[in-house]
Scaffold this motif. Structure first.
Motif, mmCIF file in Angstrom:
data_model
loop_
_atom_site.group_PDB
_atom_site.id
_atom_site.type_symbol
_atom_site.label_atom_id
_atom_site.label_comp_id
_atom_site.label_asym_id
_atom_site.label_seq_id
_atom_site.Cartn_x
_atom_site.Cartn_y
_atom_site.Cartn_z
ATOM 1 N N SER A 158 0.723 -0.983 0.010
ATOM 2 C CA SER A 158 0.015 -0.107 0.099
ATOM 3 C C SER A 158 0.942 1.366 0.004
ATOM 4 C CB SER A 158 -0.881 -0.077 1.263
ATOM 5 O OG SER A 158 -0.247 -0.061 2.499
ATOM 6 N N VAL A 159 0.067 2.360 -0.425
ATOM 7 C CA VAL A 159 0.837 3.561 -0.486
ATOM 8 C C VAL A 159 1.718 4.009 0.869
ATOM 9 C CG1 VAL A 159 -0.218 4.282 -2.640
ATOM 10 C CG2 VAL A 159 -1.217 5.080 -0.397
ATOM 11 N N SER A 160 0.809 3.700 1.917
ATOM 12 C CA SER A 160 1.225 4.374 3.247
ATOM 13 C C SER A 160 2.697 3.692 3.593
ATOM 14 C CB SER A 160 0.385 3.930 4.501
ATOM 15 O OG SER A 160 0.017 2.453 4.424
ATOM 16 N N GLY A 161 3.010 2.618 3.094
ATOM 17 C CA GLY A 161 4.371 2.002 3.165
ATOM 18 C C GLY A 161 5.545 2.987 2.656
ATOM 19 N N ALA A 162 5.188 4.004 1.888
ATOM 20 C CA ALA A 162 6.237 4.861 1.224
ATOM 21 C C ALA A 162 6.366 6.139 2.210
ATOM 22 C CB ALA A 162 5.960 5.251 -0.090
ATOM 23 N N GLY A 163 5.651 6.262 3.318
ATOM 24 C CA GLY A 163 5.738 7.218 4.177
ATOM 25 C C GLY A 163 4.900 8.364 3.669
ATOM 26 N N TYR A 164 5.193 9.546 4.142
ATOM 27 C CA TYR A 164 4.378 10.845 3.850
ATOM 28 C C TYR A 164 5.439 11.950 3.311
ATOM 29 C CZ TYR A 164 0.969 14.719 3.836
ATOM 30 O OH TYR A 164 0.319 15.663 3.391
ATOM 31 N N PRO A 165 5.072 12.207 2.047
ATOM 32 C CA PRO A 165 3.787 12.404 1.351
ATOM 33 C C PRO A 165 3.752 11.307 0.497
ATOM 34 C CG PRO A 165 5.281 13.834 0.178
ATOM 35 C CD PRO A 165 5.932 13.432 1.559
ATOM 36 N N GLY A 166 4.906 10.305 0.322
ATOM 37 C CA GLY A 166 4.660 8.992 -0.522
ATOM 38 C C GLY A 166 4.844 8.963 -1.626
ATOM 39 N N VAL A 167 3.765 8.204 -2.394
ATOM 40 C CA VAL A 167 4.086 8.177 -3.802
ATOM 41 C C VAL A 167 3.343 9.236 -4.643
ATOM 42 C CG1 VAL A 167 3.772 6.465 -5.723
ATOM 43 C CG2 VAL A 167 4.135 5.537 -3.440
ATOM 44 N N SER A 168 3.873 9.859 -5.572
ATOM 45 C CA SER A 168 3.204 10.596 -6.349
ATOM 46 C C SER A 168 1.773 10.204 -7.065
ATOM 47 C CB SER A 168 4.014 11.130 -7.681
ATOM 48 O OG SER A 168 3.269 11.956 -8.671
ATOM 49 N N SER A 169 0.830 11.189 -7.078
ATOM 50 C CA SER A 169 -0.396 10.481 -7.396
ATOM 51 C C SER A 169 -0.335 10.187 -8.967
ATOM 52 C CB SER A 169 -1.526 11.751 -7.226
ATOM 53 O OG SER A 169 -1.208 12.928 -7.959
ATOM 54 N N MET A 170 0.320 10.742 -9.749
ATOM 55 C CA MET A 170 0.635 10.627 -11.126
ATOM 56 C C MET A 170 1.218 9.108 -11.330
ATOM 57 S SD MET A 170 -0.698 12.843 -13.393
ATOM 58 C CE MET A 170 0.410 12.831 -14.522
ATOM 59 N N ASP A 171 1.839 8.664 -10.310
ATOM 60 C CA ASP A 171 2.302 7.349 -10.338
ATOM 61 C C ASP A 171 1.602 6.124 -9.988
ATOM 62 O OD1 ASP A 171 4.834 8.137 -11.314
ATOM 63 O OD2 ASP A 171 5.578 8.500 -9.494
ATOM 64 N N ILE A 172 0.652 6.525 -8.861
ATOM 65 C CA ILE A 172 -0.129 5.398 -8.315
ATOM 66 C C ILE A 172 -1.592 5.307 -8.592
ATOM 67 C CG2 ILE A 172 -0.555 6.757 -6.350
ATOM 68 C CD1 ILE A 172 0.592 2.777 -6.684
ATOM 69 N N VAL A 173 -2.109 6.517 -9.112
ATOM 70 C CA VAL A 173 -3.821 6.448 -9.050
ATOM 71 C C VAL A 173 -4.032 5.660 -10.514
ATOM 72 C CG1 VAL A 173 -5.746 7.722 -9.643
ATOM 73 C CG2 VAL A 173 -4.165 8.603 -7.935
ATOM 74 N N ALA A 174 -4.912 4.749 -10.322
ATOM 75 C CA ALA A 174 -5.114 3.764 -11.304
ATOM 76 C C ALA A 174 -3.899 3.108 -11.879
ATOM 77 C CB ALA A 174 -6.163 4.415 -12.261
ATOM 78 N N ASN A 175 -3.152 2.652 -11.101
ATOM 79 C CA ASN A 175 -1.935 2.308 -11.596
ATOM 80 C C ASN A 175 -1.339 1.136 -10.702
ATOM 81 O OD1 ASN A 175 0.177 1.739 -13.658
ATOM 82 N ND2 ASN A 175 1.429 3.459 -12.764
ATOM 83 N N VAL A 176 -0.200 0.317 -11.021
ATOM 84 C CA VAL A 176 0.362 -0.462 -10.360
ATOM 85 C C VAL A 176 1.905 -0.405 -10.556
ATOM 86 C CG1 VAL A 176 1.249 -2.839 -9.660
ATOM 87 C CG2 VAL A 176 -1.310 -2.166 -9.901
ATOM 88 N N VAL A 177 2.764 -0.124 -9.689
ATOM 89 C CA VAL A 177 4.298 0.388 -10.194
ATOM 90 C C VAL A 177 5.014 -1.047 -9.625
ATOM 91 C CG1 VAL A 177 6.363 1.722 -9.514
ATOM 92 C CG2 VAL A 177 3.988 2.637 -9.353
ATOM 93 N N PRO A 178 5.699 -1.628 -10.694
ATOM 94 C CA PRO A 178 6.237 -3.019 -10.339
ATOM 95 C C PRO A 178 7.483 -2.938 -9.696
ATOM 96 C CG PRO A 178 6.576 -2.541 -12.699
ATOM 97 C CD PRO A 178 5.875 -1.380 -12.138
ATOM 98 N N TYR A 179 7.971 -1.984 -8.982
ATOM 99 C CA TYR A 179 9.237 -1.904 -8.298
ATOM 100 C C TYR A 179 9.299 -1.039 -7.189
ATOM 101 C CZ TYR A 179 14.203 -0.932 -7.605
ATOM 102 O OH TYR A 179 15.633 -0.875 -6.961
#
Length: 352
Positions: A178-199
């Motif tokens: 989940s995105v909370s694992g990246a801390g705050y502010p975390g993953v850019s919305s352009m990278d993760i919304v309706a998407n999966v990042v495989p790394y």
């Protein structure tokens, strides 16, 4: 149980905030000091923090003055929790331990240290004995204990019943984090919304080693890592809390039926149940038989976020068994796991 005065290092970060929320009404541990970066030191906590927890900022912590993360600033505490980023945790945690202040850390820096326990209380409570072998503080008052990565916790918890019953030969695991694992502010919305990042940078090596230490064997002054191999893939998915893992496991002695595999989970006994630790879930590993379970949104918060869920247990076609497992990454896999470590160490007399 006596009451203990504790400090929190990295108090303004996402994990530090989780410590503060979970400790708000803890009957054993009272927050006495909060530490953060130089830009926050000297401010009241409520002025220094961007509070992202779902509950209100606890008033007792809100008005504490933030200190620099230095041992001389934390006089009078019995021990500290560390939610520090790994980029600074190494030297700071060592300084506290050398000054005679125990450190219970969520950071990765000392997880592979020969004499530092990588502790999951329901899996390897005996590893706490390594504390006696540490040399940070010549008088033995200061030491470091770590908890594993937020994926390695549910992986170790779910492997433990299988390891006890059948032995682990090897496994392939994919973590959907989940995105909370990246801390705050975390993953850019352009990278993760309706998407999966495989790394996820640096994640897979931790997953491939930490469980072998957790499930290793205590020797005189170190841990003999277990010899099973792990092939890991870590991906970021657009969920908020709860890391879901898909595991395929080859066993040393395969069960004769899926019912026998299920019994390994349902009959497994929690080795610390008799200690009645406050943060220890009544059912640390729960096996779900519904095909659609577990799910992060439905199950991450079960038993205060401290339960590990297992589901979709099935016979494999290449490996012996397949299953999914899940736990709350910032509670069971971070601050809550560290607090449970502190409770175990208190009950066993390492904290006095």
């Amino acid at each position: 149980m006596d009451s203990y005065q504790v400090g929190v290092l990295g108090a303004t970060g996402a994990v530090g905030q989780k410590f503060i929320r979970l400790l708000e009404n803890h009957p054993w541990f009272t927050i006495k000091a909060l530490g953060a970066s130089k830009r926050s030191a000297g401010k009241k906590y409520k002025q220094a923090v961007h509070w992202i927890e779902k509950t209100e900022l606890p008033s007792a912590s809100a008005n504490l003055k933030v200190k620099a993360c230095a041992p001389e600033e934390f006089k009078g505490v019995d021990f500290v929790f560390s939610g520090l980023d790994s980029s600074v945790a190494g030297d700071i945690e060592k300084n506290f331990a050398e000054a005679g202040i125990p450190v219970i850390s969520n950071a990765k820096n000392y997880r592979m240290h020969d004499q530092v326990p990588l502790l999951v209380p329901e899996v390897n409570p005996d590893h706490a004995e390594l504390i006696k072998k540490q040399s940070f503080d010549p008088e033995g008052n200061g030491w470091i204990v770590t908890n594993p990565n937020c994926v390695s916790v549910p992986l170790s918890m779910s492997l433990k019943p299988l390891h006890d019953a059948f032995g682990i030969d090897s496994l392939i695991v994919t973590s959907m984090q989940s995105v909370s694992g990246a801390g705050y502010p975390g993953v850019s919305s352009m990278d993760i919304v309706a998407n999966v990042v495989p790394y996820i940078g640096g994640e897979e090596p931790k997953v491939q080693t930490e469980a072998t230490k957790v499930l290793g064997t205590l020797s005189d002054d170190t841990i003999a890592f277990n010899d099973f191999k792990i092939q890991a893939t870590a991906v970021r998915v657009p969920t908020i809390e709860g890391h879901l893992l898909s595991a395929s496991v080859k066993l040393k002695n395969a069960p004769s039926s899926i019912e026998e595999a299920e019994e390994a989970f349902t009959n497994w006994k929690n080795p610390i149940a008799n200690l009645e630790l406050l943060s220890s879930p009544k059912n640390p590993v729960r096996l779900y038989k519904e095909d659609r379970y577990p799910q992060p949104r439905l199950h991450a918060d079960r038993e205060g976020g401290m339960q590990t869920a297992v589901g979709r247990l099935r016979e494999g076609t290449v490996m012996d068994l397949g299953y999914v497992t899940m736990a709350h990454n910032t509670i069971r896999g971070a601050a809550g796991g560290a607090i449970l470590n502190a409770e175990l160490l208190t009950a066993k007399g390492f904290i006095s």
